[in-house]
Design an enzyme around this catalytic site. Structure first.
Site, mmCIF file in Angstrom:
data_model
loop_
_atom_site.group_PDB
_atom_site.id
_atom_site.type_symbol
_atom_site.label_atom_id
_atom_site.label_comp_id
_atom_site.label_asym_id
_atom_site.label_seq_id
_atom_site.Cartn_x
_atom_site.Cartn_y
_atom_site.Cartn_z
ATOM 1 N N HIS A 150 21.825 5.231 -33.383
ATOM 2 C CA HIS A 150 22.677 6.337 -32.951
ATOM 3 C C HIS A 150 24.017 5.811 -32.432
ATOM 4 O O HIS A 150 25.077 6.332 -32.771
ATOM 5 C CB HIS A 150 21.981 7.150 -31.850
ATOM 6 N N HIS A 199 15.878 3.655 -25.862
ATOM 7 C CA HIS A 199 16.551 2.386 -26.144
ATOM 8 C C HIS A 199 16.760 1.604 -24.859
ATOM 9 O O HIS A 199 16.984 2.184 -23.785
ATOM 10 C CB HIS A 199 17.927 2.616 -26.792
#
Length: 251
Positions: A150, A199
């Protein structure tokens, strides 16, 4: 051979700007390599852990800080870096550029988005870092953790679009506005990935670095095409993307 001559002519006419961009590109590669090396050696564990826990309630690590609507907002923001949103955005922008007879510029946008996605997939397969297991995930994940897809693809796509809009704009405050919006969206997408616990912070840092480097490479490509007269002259016409260009290539 003619293409190489034009490239070196453009390089010579923009020596300082191009060299600064090339330096920044090389710096981004070096920073990414340093982060990757630290991650591989396990030397970022404490940093990753501490930053991730900063975004969680002290009493319950399964609960992100802030009320429930903040977590929902995080999901909305993270979607701006998702494959579906970025694919739709890329197709819409490319369609507009094709209709404006800016086909080569459309290819630059495609390279920024699709190219960074492919590069990110290769990097993930190379490092195969596990996702954070310290906190529950606030979004579905299917791939490896490093680097953040992303963050990388959002940086490459939004920064490239911001730079291209700034290149076509004559007014400096609008140039700054385009770039500020692109940077802001990129930062928010990366931060949302850590907030949602999908993440590690170093995944996002690496993604930002790699994505910014990719955007710089696309900027250089756009500049070269500009010199060949294939895209709008920089800042000569604030409405240059409204139709076919009749301006001559920059001398």
């Amino acid at each position: 051979m003619m293409g190489f001559n034009r490239f070196f002519t453009w390089l010579g006419s923009r020596e300082l700007t191009v060299m600064c961009v090339v330096f920044a590109l090389l710096a981004s590669i070096w920073v990414f390599a340093e982060i990757a090396d630290e991650v591989t050696d396990g030397e970022t564990h404490e940093f990753d852990r501490s930053v991730l826990l900063m975004m969680r309630s002290a009493d319950d690590v399964s609960d992100p800080i802030g009320p429930g609507w903040v977590e929902e907002m995080g999901r909305d923001i993270t979607a701006l870096g998702g494959n579906v949103v970025l694919t739709l955005l890329t197709l819409v922008v490319m369609g507009y550029l094709v209709l404006c007879q800016r086909r080569r510029l459309a290819l630059v946008v495609l390279a920024a988005s699709l190219g960074s996605l492919g590069a990110n997939t290769l990097l993930k397969d190379s490092y195969e870092r596990d996702r954070p297991d310290l906190v529950p995930h606030g979004a579905e994940v299917y791939t490896a953790s490093f680097p953040s897809g992303h963050s990388m693809v959002a940086a490459a796509t939004y920064l490239t679009l911001g730079a291209l809009l700034a290149r076509a704009e004559k007014r400096r405050r609008l140039k700054a506005y385009y770039l500020l919006v692109a940077f802001t969206i990129t930062l928010l997408v990366g931060m949302s990935r850590v907030y949602l616990g999908v993440h590690w912070p170093t995944d996002v840092l690496a993604g930002w670095t790699a994505g910014a480097g990719w955007a710089l490479a696309c900027w250089l490509l756009a500049g070269w095409l500009q010199k060949r007269g294939q895209v709008e002259p920089e800042s000569d016409n604030p409405t240059a993307l409204d139709g076919p260009s009749t301006d001559k290539a920059l001398q």
